[in-house]
Every structure is written in structure tokens, then in C-alpha cells.
Motif scaffolding. Sequence first.
Motif, short mmCIF file in Angstrom:
data_model
loop_
_atom_site.label_atom_id
_atom_site.label_comp_id
_atom_site.label_asym_id
_atom_site.label_seq_id
_atom_site.Cartn_x
_atom_site.Cartn_y
_atom_site.Cartn_z
N PRO A 303 3.38 7.85 1.41
CA PRO A 303 2.47 8.88 1.91
C PRO A 303 3.10 9.83 2.91
CG PRO A 303 1.35 6.76 1.84
CD PRO A 303 2.79 6.49 1.56
N ALA A 304 3.93 9.31 3.82
CA ALA A 304 4.56 10.17 4.84
C ALA A 304 5.54 11.15 4.20
CB ALA A 304 5.28 9.31 5.88
N ILE A 534 -4.09 12.81 0.91
CA ILE A 534 -3.27 11.63 0.65
C ILE A 534 -4.00 10.32 1.00
CG2 ILE A 534 -1.19 10.41 1.41
CD1 ILE A 534 0.22 13.14 1.45
N PRO A 535 -4.75 10.25 2.12
CA PRO A 535 -5.47 8.99 2.40
C PRO A 535 -6.44 8.58 1.30
CG PRO A 535 -5.42 10.37 4.36
CD PRO A 535 -4.90 11.21 3.23
N LEU A 544 0.29 3.13 -3.82
CA LEU A 544 1.02 4.11 -3.02
C LEU A 544 1.40 3.54 -1.65
CD1 LEU A 544 -0.98 7.36 -3.88
CD2 LEU A 544 1.38 6.82 -4.54
N LEU A 545 0.73 2.49 -1.23
CA LEU A 545 1.11 1.76 -0.02
C LEU A 545 1.96 0.53 -0.36
CD1 LEU A 545 -2.25 1.80 2.02
CD2 LEU A 545 -0.33 3.38 2.18
N LEU A 546 2.43 0.51 -1.60
CA LEU A 546 3.24 -0.61 -2.10
C LEU A 546 2.49 -1.94 -2.01
CD1 LEU A 546 6.72 0.38 -0.59
CD2 LEU A 546 5.77 0.94 -2.85
N ILE A 561 4.01 6.20 -12.12
CA ILE A 561 2.92 7.11 -12.52
C ILE A 561 2.21 7.66 -11.29
CG2 ILE A 561 0.66 7.21 -13.65
CD1 ILE A 561 1.75 5.17 -15.68
N ALA A 562 1.96 6.79 -10.30
CA ALA A 562 1.26 7.22 -9.08
C ALA A 562 2.09 8.25 -8.30
CB ALA A 562 0.96 6.02 -8.19
N ILE A 563 3.39 8.04 -8.20
CA ILE A 563 4.25 8.97 -7.46
C ILE A 563 4.35 10.31 -8.19
CG2 ILE A 563 6.63 9.41 -6.72
CD1 ILE A 563 6.89 6.41 -6.16
#
Length: 635
Positions: A303-304, A534-535, A544-546, A561-563
Amino acid sequence: MLVNFYSVFGLITGLAIALAGLANVLPTFDVLPRLGPFPVEWYRPLFFWLCILAILSRQLMKNHGSIRLLINLSLVVATGYICWDSYQIGQILVDDIYFFDTREGWIATLATIMTAWICWQLWGAPIAILGLLAFLYLATGQYWPGPMAIAPSNIAETLAANLWYSIDQGILGSILGIVLTTVLPFIILGSLLEGVGAGNSMIRIAFYAMRNFKGGPAYAAIAASALFGTVSGSAVANVVGTGVVTIPMIRKRGFNANFAGAVEATASTGGQILPPIMGAAALVMADIVGVSYLSVILAVLIPALAYYISLFVSVYFEAQKLDIQTTDISDVEKPETQDWLNLILVFGPIVLIVWLLIGGMSPAGASISALLLLVVLSFINPAIRKKPARIMTSFASGGHTVAELVIAISIVGIVVATMQATGVPSKLAVLLTDAANSSLIMALIIAAGGCIILGMGMPTLPAYIAIISVMGTTLQQMGLDLLTAHMFVFFFGVASVITPPVAIAAYAAASVSQGRPIATAVESSRIGAMIFLIPFAFALDPVLLLNSGSDAPVEIIHLIIAIISLLTAIYLAMSALVGFDCRKLGVAERLVLFALALALLSPFFWLKLTGFLLGAALVMKRKMAPRNSMVLTRS
């Protein structure tokens, strides 16, 4: 004469705060004598009084009239008395029981009012009013109608026990303890990093590296502010510290004042979500959630980075829109050898902190180790060798920054104590759950709005702690795991400093860029729009937060796919918000692009695929079309 006296006195108090704070958490390193941790019964009241003393002495440097002097002396004496009383009763409470009466209730009231008054002067009205409203609710809640009524109690005892005389909650409670044990060393480190000249060298190198790009100075500002912001932990301090150099250079390239200020504000703000340090928030979050430091920085990594990519993309489209060329690059200062050497001052401490934290050392021990390393490395800079007193001045400056943060944290302590004593988070969770009709997306939207409102005017760390105390229960009841809920809240706490109408980072940038404050805040929200989106993406799709907040394994295909979806959404959303991509975009086309970006952020594969294919088709159509549309002139 008086100004010099107040200046020296302010230096002494700032230095005393820094040294007292560091002594409290100084590790032995197996060779040093153990000094702290000091007993909280006397240490916290004394530290709070020192902070008040430092703030009021700095005020007298700006306004040393007789009336101001009388007011500040009265505040110092009154604060000294109530801090002494806290110590006295705290000593009794160590081994005995104490029954609070009207006297302690009035002292707690006085402590709250004085803290709110000083906070109003430092941080503005919103956070002070929030603290006063919490105080009023705690004092009068038993008389409120309906579901907001609280259980009847002795008002004096409730105020005293919750706001002033407890080491677990209130002004001198556990939240202040987190700042003193975890955050303080990082603030001192950030102040020293700025004072030894590392920041300016980093900016010069970034500008030189980006000199051949159309948006060069803006790209450089984003990169430099990101790196500096992750250490400093203060968006406003970062804006003021780096913006005086970066903003004029951005304007010189052809961007307008509002945009230049907005770039610096959004880049400085994002430093607080950027690993590895996140302005010490990663350490605080790990402590509160009960996970490892490594789990937090891994969770926030994608996210960052996505947020900073969105800033670069927005500058890219804006430079296209204004048809900015790579001209006037001869006046870009070429970094000297010393500038490259000074990078050791930046990366050395950061690498050491990460290495020690992953190795299991406490946050305080890691930050103090980095601080000691930086003191030694600072003599690489000839300016420090010539004037080593700059190190002491940097420590004092860090002490004053801590003092200002302590005041904001004290207000948050009042808010959190009220929440715990009255059960508001549980009531709010029920109300929001009913309002959202058990829809996670609707609950997230409502919670996001509440986060922004609660965070208005606050520094990021106090905003995060205040918001999670109110919203955390709600988000967990809606199905988010604990770390995801905290990360969601933290992002919106960070975003509050660029969100109108109380966008303190944007206003600070406007004061440097000479732009209009509200216009700069609006521009900041446009450029940094992905910090609001993004949140939702990682709340709906925790990969996305692994999956750091759960035991579920990360599926590589799902992650890829998410990235890809997130990066495509950034491209579409930023082109829609800037209104340009190869040519000027019409309103309808911008709305379609933004809708497709939202589709790409959804958790549903077919919706993502549809958004990707339609978005790619629209982009390719523009890329392949003849460039016959007029390019907007510079503004």
C-alpha cells in the motif's frame, strides 16, 4: 535581553526533555549503568510539567509582553502544583487505596482545561474542542437522554480517577507511556538527522537525479520527502523542513503555487505510512496489536509503495497537461562529494534500526543505538566538526517537538479515557452496524468519514490512537482482522492532515508556496486521492497486506492479480482526477475512468477483469489516436 534569556531557557528545557526522555529508556548495552525506567508515579508528572515549561518559554520568545508573562507564569505554577499533587496521590496508590473527593475532581478539571487551552494555541481548535467535548461527556453523560446516557456515578471521582490520577488512562496514562518509551527516541533521531545536514544533501541529490524529467523537481520532492518523512514522523515538520527548498524549485519548473504546495504536503504526509520506520507508528501499532514489527512493515509495504507511485503518476499527468519542458536545468546544483558522504547519515541509522528490531531488540534500544551512531557519523559533515554545538541544538529542538506532541497526546488521553469509561465504542459499533445494514463497504465508508473527522487537526500518531479507540471495535465487528482494522484507521488518520477543511500539512505547505490554503488542501486531496482509496482495497482484499493479520497463506497468483489491478486503478484514477492523458479528458470520460478504477479495487475477479479490459481499451484508444487536441498552456 529578555528574548535572549527566553531563548537560552527554551534551549535548556528542550535539552532537559530530550535527555530525561532518553535516560528513561536507555539500554545498558551490557556496559552502561541502568538508569531507567523511572517510576511512573513521579516521572510522568515531572515530564509533563517540563513539557509545559518548554512550550510556555518558547511562547515568550515570540510575545514577551507583561500580560503574556503573567499568564504563562501562572500556568507554570498551577501546572507544577497539580503535577505535584498527582505525584503525592500516586505514591499513596502504589500501596494503598485512595478515595477521590471534590478537591481531586476540581484538580482534574483544571488539568483538562489548561491542557486544552495550551493545545488550542499549539495545534488549533479542532483537537482542543474534541478533548473538551470528551471531558463534558464524561462529566455529564449520566444526564444525557437515550442510548448515549451512561451509568450514574460520583462526578468528582469519575473525573479524578479517569483523567488525572491514573497511570493507565487519562492525561498521564498509558498512551503518554507509549510516547515516552517508543516514540520519543525516534523524534530525537529525526531532529538530529535534520540538524546534521543530511536532509539538504538528500534533496540536492534527488533534484540532480531528476533534472532531465519534465516533472523533475516534483519527483525529487516526492522522493526526498518520503525518505525524510519516514524518520521524522511529522508531516508538518517535514513540509516546513524540506518544503522551503523543494517548493520553490517545483514552481520554477512551471507548476502553480497550489500544486507545488500540494506535492510537498502529500509526499511529506506519506512518509508516515512508508516502511521501515513509518515515523515510529509501526512500532506503536505492533505494540498495540500484539504482532511483530516485521509483520507491520511487511503488511504496509505494498500500500505505501502504491501511494507513492500514485503521486509520481499524478505529477506525470500534470506535467503533460501543462506541457512542461525540461528547460532551465543548468541552475540545478550538482551534488558535491560531501553530499554523497552525508547519505551515510541517513541510511546508516535506518539500516541499523531495522537490523536491531528484526534481531529482537526493543524499539527504544534500537532507536537509541541509531541515535548514538548518528552522533558519531555526524562528524563526517565538516559543518558539524566546525560547530559541534549543532548536535546539542538538535537535541533541544527534538525535545520541543516531543513537548508539543505530549500536549496533543494528552488530549487523546482524555478522549480515550472517556471512551473506556463510557463504553462509547461499543455503542457506536451497534449504531454503525445498524446504519450499514451489515454491509462491509457501507460500514467502511461511514468509518472512513468518522476517521477523517476525528483526525482533523491532530498529529498522525495521536489521531491514530484516538480513532482506533473509537472505530476499532466497529471495524472488527464488521469482519476485519485486528491488524487490517488498525491499518485502515491509520491510513485515514494520516490522510486527515491533507483533508479540508483542517488540512494542517497542506496549510503549512501553502505558507511556503504562497498559494491559497484551501485551494492547496483541495489540490492535496486530488493528488493524494489514493490514500483514501487504498485502505478500501486492502480491507476488501487483505492479500495486499500479505495476509499479515491472519494465518492464511499468500497465494502468489492472487497477489499478482491484486497488484496489477491496484497499479491499473492508480493510472486510471489519477488520469481522471488530473483530467489529462495525451489530451484533455472530458467530464464523462473522467467519470468512466474513475468508475473503472473503483471496479479494479473491488474484491471480485470478474469486476476487476472488466475494469482492466475496458480501462486498457480506453487508454490504447487515446494513445493510438492522432494528437490533434490542443495542450493547455502553463499556469
